[in-house]
Design a protein around this motif. Structure first.
Motif, PDB file in Angstrom:
ATOM      1  N   GLY A 130     -96.050  58.714  52.240  1.00  0.00           N
ATOM      2  CA  GLY A 130     -95.976  57.670  51.205  1.00  0.00           C
ATOM      3  C   GLY A 130     -97.354  57.142  50.870  1.00  0.00           C
ATOM      4  O   GLY A 130     -97.555  55.937  50.707  1.00  0.00           O
ATOM      5  N   ARG A 144     -99.087  55.263  46.849  1.00  0.00           N
ATOM      6  CA  ARG A 144     -99.195  53.882  46.339  1.00  0.00           C
ATOM      7  C   ARG A 144     -99.041  52.906  47.508  1.00  0.00           C
ATOM      8  O   ARG A 144     -98.754  53.306  48.639  1.00  0.00           O
ATOM      9  N   ASN A 185     -95.814  55.898  57.291  1.00  0.00           N
ATOM     10  CA  ASN A 185     -95.855  54.749  56.383  1.00  0.00           C
ATOM     11  C   ASN A 185     -94.690  54.721  55.396  1.00  0.00           C
ATOM     12  O   ASN A 185     -94.241  53.636  55.009  1.00  0.00           O
ATOM     13  N   PHE A 191     -86.747  42.399  48.902  1.00  0.00           N
ATOM     14  CA  PHE A 191     -87.468  42.195  50.151  1.00  0.00           C
ATOM     15  C   PHE A 191     -87.951  40.766  50.172  1.00  0.00           C
ATOM     16  O   PHE A 191     -88.506  40.330  49.193  1.00  0.00           O
ATOM     17  N   LEU A 219     -95.103  52.437  60.857  1.00  0.00           N
ATOM     18  CA  LEU A 219     -95.068  51.229  60.032  1.00  0.00           C
ATOM     19  C   LEU A 219     -93.745  50.528  60.228  1.00  0.00           C
ATOM     20  O   LEU A 219     -92.731  50.877  59.638  1.00  0.00           O
ATOM     21  N   SER A 220     -93.819  49.540  61.111  1.00  0.00           N
ATOM     22  CA  SER A 220     -92.667  48.699  61.354  1.00  0.00           C
ATOM     23  C   SER A 220     -92.784  47.499  60.423  1.00  0.00           C
ATOM     24  O   SER A 220     -93.286  47.611  59.291  1.00  0.00           O
ATOM     25  N   SER A 221     -92.365  46.353  60.895  1.00  0.00           N
ATOM     26  CA  SER A 221     -92.463  45.092  60.150  1.00  0.00           C
ATOM     27  C   SER A 221     -92.179  43.994  61.159  1.00  0.00           C
ATOM     28  O   SER A 221     -91.482  44.234  62.161  1.00  0.00           O
ATOM     29  N   VAL A 237     -97.228  41.827  52.263  1.00  0.00           N
ATOM     30  CA  VAL A 237     -98.292  42.267  51.372  1.00  0.00           C
ATOM     31  C   VAL A 237     -97.759  42.515  49.958  1.00  0.00           C
ATOM     32  O   VAL A 237     -96.657  43.062  49.786  1.00  0.00           O
ATOM     33  N   MET A 279     -92.860  46.937  47.172  1.00  0.00           N
ATOM     34  CA  MET A 279     -91.847  46.479  48.127  1.00  0.00           C
ATOM     35  C   MET A 279     -92.036  45.001  48.472  1.00  0.00           C
ATOM     36  O   MET A 279     -91.087  44.228  48.483  1.00  0.00           O
TER      37      MET A 279
HETATM   38  N1  LIG Z   1     -95.243  45.326  51.754  1.00  0.00           N
HETATM   39  C1  LIG Z   1     -94.931  44.613  52.810  1.00  0.00           C
HETATM   40  O1  LIG Z   1     -95.024  43.360  52.786  1.00  0.00           O
HETATM   41  C2  LIG Z   1     -94.495  45.270  54.098  1.00  0.00           C
HETATM   42  C3  LIG Z   1     -94.299  44.443  55.224  1.00  0.00           C
HETATM   43  C4  LIG Z   1     -93.948  45.039  56.434  1.00  0.00           C
HETATM   44  C5  LIG Z   1     -93.789  46.404  56.507  1.00  0.00           C
HETATM   45  N2  LIG Z   1     -93.965  47.192  55.398  1.00  0.00           N
HETATM   46  C6  LIG Z   1     -93.789  48.643  55.551  1.00  0.00           C
HETATM   47  O2  LIG Z   1     -94.944  49.324  55.108  1.00  0.00           O
HETATM   48  C7  LIG Z   1     -94.605  50.612  54.573  1.00  0.00           C
HETATM   49  C8  LIG Z   1     -95.182  50.761  53.171  1.00  0.00           C
HETATM   50  O3  LIG Z   1     -94.652  49.719  52.386  1.00  0.00           O
HETATM   51  P1  LIG Z   1     -95.182  49.361  50.915  1.00  0.00           P
HETATM   52  O4  LIG Z   1     -95.101  47.897  50.799  1.00  0.00           O
HETATM   53  O5  LIG Z   1     -96.437  50.070  50.610  1.00  0.00           O
HETATM   54  O6  LIG Z   1     -93.983  49.974  50.051  1.00  0.00           O
HETATM   55  P2  LIG Z   1     -93.971  50.618  48.587  1.00  0.00           P
HETATM   56  O7  LIG Z   1     -95.033  49.998  47.747  1.00  0.00           O
HETATM   57  O8  LIG Z   1     -92.553  50.519  48.157  1.00  0.00           O
HETATM   58  O9  LIG Z   1     -94.355  52.138  48.859  1.00  0.00           O
HETATM   59  C9  LIG Z   1     -93.495  52.928  49.623  1.00  0.00           C
HETATM   60  C10 LIG Z   1     -94.070  54.315  49.744  1.00  0.00           C
HETATM   61  O10 LIG Z   1     -93.149  55.073  50.533  1.00  0.00           O
HETATM   62  C11 LIG Z   1     -92.797  56.238  49.793  1.00  0.00           C
HETATM   63  N3  LIG Z   1     -91.467  56.723  50.126  1.00  0.00           N
HETATM   64  C12 LIG Z   1     -90.278  56.082  50.048  1.00  0.00           C
HETATM   65  N4  LIG Z   1     -89.281  56.896  50.415  1.00  0.00           N
HETATM   66  C13 LIG Z   1     -89.862  58.087  50.730  1.00  0.00           C
HETATM   67  C14 LIG Z   1     -89.372  59.328  51.170  1.00  0.00           C
HETATM   68  N5  LIG Z   1     -88.046  59.571  51.317  1.00  0.00           N
HETATM   69  N6  LIG Z   1     -90.242  60.325  51.419  1.00  0.00           N
HETATM   70  C15 LIG Z   1     -91.574  60.128  51.259  1.00  0.00           C
HETATM   71  N7  LIG Z   1     -92.098  58.989  50.808  1.00  0.00           N
HETATM   72  C16 LIG Z   1     -91.253  57.975  50.544  1.00  0.00           C
HETATM   73  C17 LIG Z   1     -92.920  55.822  48.347  1.00  0.00           C
HETATM   74  O11 LIG Z   1     -92.981  56.980  47.521  1.00  0.00           O
HETATM   75  P3  LIG Z   1     -92.563  56.959  45.932  1.00  0.00           P
HETATM   76  O12 LIG Z   1     -93.775  56.454  45.208  1.00  0.00           O
HETATM   77  O13 LIG Z   1     -92.227  58.367  45.655  1.00  0.00           O
HETATM   78  O14 LIG Z   1     -91.383  56.035  45.814  1.00  0.00           O
HETATM   79  C18 LIG Z   1     -94.198  55.024  48.409  1.00  0.00           C
HETATM   80  O15 LIG Z   1     -95.310  55.886  48.438  1.00  0.00           O
HETATM   81  C19 LIG Z   1     -93.071  50.677  54.622  1.00  0.00           C
HETATM   82  O16 LIG Z   1     -92.663  51.389  55.759  1.00  0.00           O
HETATM   83  C20 LIG Z   1     -92.662  49.213  54.711  1.00  0.00           C
HETATM   84  O17 LIG Z   1     -91.402  49.055  55.323  1.00  0.00           O
HETATM   85  C21 LIG Z   1     -94.312  46.643  54.205  1.00  0.00           C
END
Ligand SMILES: NC(=O)c1ccc[n+]([C@@H]2O[C@H](COP(=O)([O-])OP(=O)(O)OC[C@H]3O[C@@H](n4cnc5c(N)ncnc54)[C@H](OP(=O)(O)O)[C@@H]3O)[C@@H](O)[C@H]2O)c1
Length: 247
Positions: A10, A13, A87, A95, A145-147, A203, A207
Motif C-alpha cells: 500500500g 498513497r 502497511n 474512521f 501497521l497496527s493502530s 494522521v 483513512m
Molecule cells: N491514518 C491513520 O490515522 C492511521 C492510524 C492508525 C493506523 N493506520 C494504519 O496505517 C496503514 C495505512 O493507513 P493510511 O491512513 O495510509 O490509509 P489509506 O490512505 O487509506 O491508504 C491505504 C493503502 O492501503 C492500500 N490497500 C488497501 N487494501 C489493499 C489491498 N487489499 N492490497 C494492497 N493494498 C491495499 C491502499 O491501496 P489503494 O490505493 O489501491 O486503495 C492504500 O495504498 C493502515 O494499515 C491503517 O490501518 C492509519
C-alpha cells in the motif's frame, strides 16, 4: 555493503508513501506495492524526484497469486528481503468509526470477514511467505501497521482517550495483528529479525480523514524508525514514536 531491499505494501498513497519517503537513503531500495499499477508508477516518479531509489510492484495483499509474485520478485531479483512494512490496510466505514453498524453487537459478518481478510489473514500469509527471504537478510525488520485502536488495554479503560472510539471490525483486526507480532517475534527471538507493531498516530490520510491532528509529514516516522532499528533495538513491541503502547 549491499543495498537494503524494502517492501512497503500500500505504498502508492497515505502512510505507505510517506514511509517510502522516510526510507530515502542511498543504501536502500524501496519497492512499493500498489494495487493499481498506474497509481504506483506515479508514486514512484514522485519518490524518485524526491531522491528515493524506488520501484513499484503491482500487488493486492488479498490475492494469493500476487503474494506468490512478490515472493518470486524478491527471490529472483535480490535473493532476500531486508525490510517488510505491512502497511496496506482498510477501515470499514468511517474512521475511527463509532457508527452503530460497526459496533460489536451489530457488525455485519461480511464486513468483519472483509476487514480481517485484509488487515489480518493476508498480512500473516504475506509475511510467512516472505519469511524465508527475510531470514536471508543480515538484519531483517518487519513492521506491522497496527493502530492504537488495536490496544485491548486502552479499549477496556474508561479513562483512556480511545475508550469511546470503538469500530469493532477494524479494532479487533489490529488486536489480532498485534498478537501476530508477539507470536512471530517469539518465534524469531534467536534470529537477527525484529518484528514490531506500529501506531503511526491519527494522521491526515484518506483513512484518517481531515479531522486527524497529525500531518502526513509526521505520520511515516514510527514505521520508518521501526524499519531501520539498530541491532540492539527492540522486537515484539508496540510503539508510537519510540514510546511503548500497552497491548
Ligand atoms: N491514518 C491513520 O490515522 C492511521 C492510524 C492508525 C493506523 N493506520 C494504519 O496505517 C496503514 C495505512 O493507513 P493510511 O491512513 O495510509 O490509509 P489509506 O490512505 O487509506 O491508504 C491505504 C493503502 O492501503 C492500500 N490497500 C488497501 N487494501 C489493499 C489491498 N487489499 N492490497 C494492497 N493494498 C491495499 C491502499 O491501496 P489503494 O490505493 O489501491 O486503495 C492504500 O495504498 C493502515 O494499515 C491503517 O490501518 C492509519
Amino acid at each position: 555493503m549491499a543495498q537494503k531491499i524494502a517492501f512497503i505494501t500500500g505504498g502508492n498513497r497515505g502512510l505507505g508513501f510517506q514511509t517510502a519517503l522516510e526510507l530515502k537513503s542511498a543504501d536502500t531500495k524501496v519497492v512499493i506495492g500498489s494495487r493499481d499499477q498506474a497509481q504506483g508508477q506515479k508514486a514512484v516518479e514522485k519518490l524518485r524526484a524526491a531522491g528515493v531509489d524506488a520501484e513499484v510492484l503491482q500487488f493486492d495483499i488479498t490475492n494469493p497469486a500476487d503474494v506468490q509474485v512478490a515472493y518470486d520478485y524478491f527471490n529472483t531479483l535480490y535473493g532476500r528481503l531486508d525490510i517488510l512494512v505491512n502497511n496496506a490496510g482498510i477501515a470499514a466505514g468511517k474512521f475511527p468509526g463509532t457508527g452503530p453498524e460497526h459496533s460489536a453487537a451489530n457488525v455485519p459478518e461480511a464486513i468483519l470477514r472483509r476487514v480481517f481478510e485484509t488487515n489480518f489473514f493476508a498480512q500473516v500469509a504475506l509475511t510467512n511467505k516472505l519469511l524465508p527471504l527475510i531470514r536471508k537478510s543480515p538484519a531483517g525488520r518487519i513492521v506491522n501497521l497496527s493502530s492504537i485502536l488495536g490496544s485491548l488495554t486502552l479499549h477496556a479503560d474508561p479513562k483512556s482517550p480511545i475508550y469511546h472510539a470503538k469500530s469493532f471490525a477494524y479494532d479487533a483486526s489490529k488486536s489480532a495483528l498485534n498478537a501476530y507480532t508477539v507470536h512471530l517475534a517469539y518465534e524469531l527471538r534467536d534470529t537477527n529479525i525484529k518484528v514490531n507493531s506500529a501506531h503511526p498516530g491519527w494522521v491526515k490520510t484518506d483513512m484518517g480523514g481531515e479531522q486527524a491532528p497529525m500531518e502526513l509529514s509526521e505520520g511515516g516516522k514510527t514505521s520508518a524508525a521501526l524499519a531501520t532499528l539498530p541491532d540492539d533495538g527492540p522486537s515484539g513491541g508496540y510503539f508510537h514514536q519510540g514510546k511503548p503502547l500497552p497491548w
